[in-house]
Design a protein around this motif. Structure first.
Motif, PDB file in Angstrom:
ATOM      1  N   VAL A  37       0.752  -1.285   0.003  1.00  0.00           N
ATOM      2  CA  VAL A  37       0.110  -0.034  -0.066  1.00  0.00           C
ATOM      3  C   VAL A  37       1.024   1.279   0.012  1.00  0.00           C
ATOM      4  O   VAL A  37       1.755   1.551   0.959  1.00  0.00           O
ATOM      5  N   PHE A  38       0.936   2.137  -1.229  1.00  0.00           N
ATOM      6  CA  PHE A  38       1.681   3.361  -1.140  1.00  0.00           C
ATOM      7  C   PHE A  38       0.719   4.462  -0.908  1.00  0.00           C
ATOM      8  O   PHE A  38      -0.360   4.606  -1.386  1.00  0.00           O
ATOM      9  N   ASP A  39       1.314   5.588  -0.635  1.00  0.00           N
ATOM     10  CA  ASP A  39       0.671   6.849  -0.490  1.00  0.00           C
ATOM     11  C   ASP A  39       0.583   7.549  -2.077  1.00  0.00           C
ATOM     12  O   ASP A  39      -0.670   7.924  -2.334  1.00  0.00           O
ATOM     13  N   ARG A  64      -7.906   6.376   0.768  1.00  0.00           N
ATOM     14  CA  ARG A  64      -7.115   7.156  -0.483  1.00  0.00           C
ATOM     15  C   ARG A  64      -5.718   6.816  -0.668  1.00  0.00           C
ATOM     16  O   ARG A  64      -5.071   7.547  -0.859  1.00  0.00           O
ATOM     17  N   LYS A  65      -5.571   5.353  -0.034  1.00  0.00           N
ATOM     18  CA  LYS A  65      -4.202   4.921  -0.571  1.00  0.00           C
ATOM     19  C   LYS A  65      -4.080   4.076  -1.941  1.00  0.00           C
ATOM     20  O   LYS A  65      -5.328   3.583  -2.332  1.00  0.00           O
ATOM     21  N   VAL A  66      -3.267   3.718  -2.407  1.00  0.00           N
ATOM     22  CA  VAL A  66      -2.961   2.943  -3.730  1.00  0.00           C
ATOM     23  C   VAL A  66      -2.401   1.770  -3.245  1.00  0.00           C
ATOM     24  O   VAL A  66      -1.452   1.485  -2.530  1.00  0.00           O
ATOM     25  N   LEU A  67      -3.512   0.672  -3.608  1.00  0.00           N
ATOM     26  CA  LEU A  67      -3.210  -0.458  -3.453  1.00  0.00           C
ATOM     27  C   LEU A  67      -2.596  -1.206  -4.527  1.00  0.00           C
ATOM     28  O   LEU A  67      -3.349  -1.570  -5.718  1.00  0.00           O
ATOM     29  N   VAL A  68      -1.369  -1.892  -4.493  1.00  0.00           N
ATOM     30  CA  VAL A  68      -0.784  -2.464  -5.475  1.00  0.00           C
ATOM     31  C   VAL A  68      -0.540  -3.841  -5.355  1.00  0.00           C
ATOM     32  O   VAL A  68       0.022  -4.137  -4.627  1.00  0.00           O
ATOM     33  N   ARG A  86       0.347  -6.629 -11.082  1.00  0.00           N
ATOM     34  CA  ARG A  86      -0.894  -7.122 -11.691  1.00  0.00           C
ATOM     35  C   ARG A  86      -2.300  -6.251 -11.672  1.00  0.00           C
ATOM     36  O   ARG A  86      -2.794  -5.786 -12.688  1.00  0.00           O
ATOM     37  N   SER A  87      -1.958  -5.162 -10.678  1.00  0.00           N
ATOM     38  CA  SER A  87      -3.405  -4.179 -10.716  1.00  0.00           C
ATOM     39  C   SER A  87      -2.910  -2.948  -9.670  1.00  0.00           C
ATOM     40  O   SER A  87      -2.094  -3.184  -8.653  1.00  0.00           O
ATOM     41  N   ILE A  88      -3.442  -2.032  -9.904  1.00  0.00           N
ATOM     42  CA  ILE A  88      -3.423  -0.757  -9.107  1.00  0.00           C
ATOM     43  C   ILE A  88      -4.697  -0.208  -8.709  1.00  0.00           C
ATOM     44  O   ILE A  88      -5.471   0.070  -9.626  1.00  0.00           O
ATOM     45  N   GLU A  89      -4.833  -0.005  -7.495  1.00  0.00           N
ATOM     46  CA  GLU A  89      -6.298   0.403  -7.261  1.00  0.00           C
ATOM     47  C   GLU A  89      -6.361   1.402  -5.915  1.00  0.00           C
ATOM     48  O   GLU A  89      -5.204   1.269  -5.405  1.00  0.00           O
ATOM     49  N   LEU A  90      -7.283   2.204  -6.052  1.00  0.00           N
ATOM     50  CA  LEU A  90      -7.435   3.149  -4.934  1.00  0.00           C
ATOM     51  C   LEU A  90      -8.329   2.660  -3.634  1.00  0.00           C
ATOM     52  O   LEU A  90      -9.471   1.858  -4.261  1.00  0.00           O
ATOM     53  N   ASN A  91      -7.925   2.254  -2.336  1.00  0.00           N
ATOM     54  CA  ASN A  91      -8.745   1.871  -1.337  1.00  0.00           C
ATOM     55  C   ASN A  91      -9.560   2.999  -0.596  1.00  0.00           C
ATOM     56  O   ASN A  91      -9.570   4.215  -0.932  1.00  0.00           O
ATOM     57  N   LYS A  92     -10.181   2.727   0.262  1.00  0.00           N
ATOM     58  CA  LYS A  92     -11.113   3.692   1.103  1.00  0.00           C
ATOM     59  C   LYS A  92     -10.232   4.770   1.683  1.00  0.00           C
ATOM     60  O   LYS A  92     -10.926   5.724   1.972  1.00  0.00           O
TER      61      LYS A  92
END
Length: 325
Positions: A46-48, A78-82, A70-76
Motif C-alpha cells: 500500500v503506497f501513498d 485514499r491509499k494506492v493498493l498495488v 498485476r493491478s493498481i487500485e485506490l482503497n477507501k
C-alpha cells in the motif's frame, strides 16, 4: 492428377502449420508471454503515491526481475493498493519483513517496484502477504535536490562576486591591503619589527640559557647561592639582621620624632627653646676654655720639680712597653 493435387495440399498445409508454430514461438519470446504460464503468487503493498507506476510494470528483487504489477487500485483510505504477481520460485528469497519502494528502470526509465531488505531470522512470504513500504527516492526528489544545490551554488557564486567586487573597488580590509601600498608598507614595517623583536627574544633566551648554565656550574657564586645551603642560610641570616637593624633604626627615629615634637623633653627644649640653646652654646664654650686651661695647668705641673720625676718614669715605662712589642 488428383493424387498429386492432394500431396501438394498436404505440403502446403504442413508448411503453414510449421510457420504458425514459429510465429507463435516468436510472439511468445518477443512479448514475454511465456511468463504467463509460470506459477505466480500475489503480494500486496500500500503506497501513498505511485509516481506514475502502471499495470504490467516489472518487479525487481536484488537486481533480478521476479514478477509484474498485476493491478493498481485506490482503497477507501485514499491509499494506492498495488498487487504484485511474483514467481513462486522467488518466494523463498523474499522475507516477510521486506519492504517495497517505487524505483525507475534507469535515470528516466519506466517505473518499477523494488523489493528489498528483510532480516535472516524472518520467515519467507506467503501468498497474499502485505509488504511494508520503505522510503522512495523518486526522480522528482532528485530534481528537487538538484534545484536546491543549484540555489546554494548560485548564492555562493553571488557572494564570491560581491567579495571580488569589493576587492577590486578597494573596499574592506583585504581590498585595502591589496590596493593600498601605504597599508602594505605599514604591515611590512610591523612584520620587520616583529622579526627584530623575535631576534632580541632569541638573544634573551640565549642569555637566560647561559645564566642557567652558570647556575649549574659548581664553584660559582650563582651556583653556591642556589645549591649551597650554608651560603643561603648566611645570606638569610644577614638579611634578617639587616631587617632587625632597620626596625631598630625606625624605632629610634620614631622616638626622636616624638621627643622633638614634645617641647618639654630635652631634645624638644634644645630644638624649640632659643634661650636654652644659647645657654648650651655658652656652656660648651666654657667647657672648651676650661679644657684649654686644664691642659696648660697639666703642662706646668709636668715642668715642676715635684712631679717631673714621676712623669719621666711613666714615659720610660711606655717606651719600654712599645719596644717589647
Amino acid at each position: 492428377m488428383s493424387e498429386s493435387s492432394s500431396k501438394h495440399s498436404i505440403y502446403v498445409g504442413l508448411f503453414i502449420f510449421i510457420g504458425m508454430i514459429f510465429l507463435l514461438g516468436g510472439i511468445l519470446m518477443v512479448g514475454n508471454l511465456h511468463e504467463t504460464f509460470k506459477k505466480k503468487m500475489e503480494l500486496v503493498s500500500v503506497f501513498d503515491e505511485v509516481n506514475g507506476l502502471q499495470t504490467g510494470a516489472n518487479v525487481w528483487f536484488s537486481g533480478v526481475k521476479i514478477g509484474k504489477v498485476r493491478s493498481i487500485e485506490l482503497n477507501k483510505n485514499r491509499k494506492v493498493l498495488v498487487t504484485l504477481a511474483i514467481e513462486t520460485k522467488a518466494q523463498q528469497f523474499i522475507l516477510r519483513n521486506a519492504k517495497t519502494k517505487i524505483g525507475t528502470d534507469g535515470l528516466i526509465g519506466n517505473k518499477v517496484v523494488v523489493i528489498y531488505g528483510g532480516t535472516e531470522n524472518s520467515d519467507p512470504v506467503r501468498d497474499g502477504d502485505t509488504l511494508r513500504v520503505g522510503s522512495t527516492y523518486s526522480t522528482e526528489n532528485l530534481m528537487n535536490t538538484l534545484q536546491k544545490n543549484n540555489d546554494n551554488l548560485l548564492a555562493i557564486t553571488t557572494d564570491f562576486k560581491t567579495i571580488s567586487h569589493k576587492l577590486t573597488m578597494n573596499e574592506g580590509t583585504v581590498g585595502k591591503l591589496l590596493n593600498d601600498n601605504g597599508l602594505y608598507d605599514n604591515i611590512n614595517a610591523v612584520a620587520l619589527s616583529l622579526n627584530e623583536a623575535s631576534k632580541k627574544a632569541d638573544k634573551l633566551i640565549g642569555s637566560l640559557n647561559d645564566y642557567s648554565a652558570k647556575l649549574n656550574k659548581k664553584g660559582s657564586l650563582a651556583n653556591d647561592l642556589v645549591t649551597d645551603t650554608i651560603v643561603f642560610n648566611s645570606i638569610k641570616k644577614s638579611v634578617s639582621e639587616l631587617q632587625k637593624m632597620t626596625t631598630t633604626a625606625n624605632a629610634i627615629m620614631d622616638n626622636l620624632k616624638k621627643a622633638s615634637s614634645n617641647p618639654n623633653s630635652t631634645i624638644g627644649v634644645l630644638l624649640h627653646d632659643e634661650e636654652s640653646g644659647a645657654n648650651l652654646k655658652n656652656t660648651i664654650k666654657n667647657l672648651e676654655s676650661s679644657s684649654e686651661k686644664l691642659d696648660e695647668d697639666l703642662k706646668a705641673a709636668q715642668s715642676s720639680f715635684l712631679l717631673r720625676g714621676y712623669f719621666k718614669k711613666k714615659e720610660k715605662e711606655a717606651t719600654k712597653a712599645n719596644s717589647e712589642k
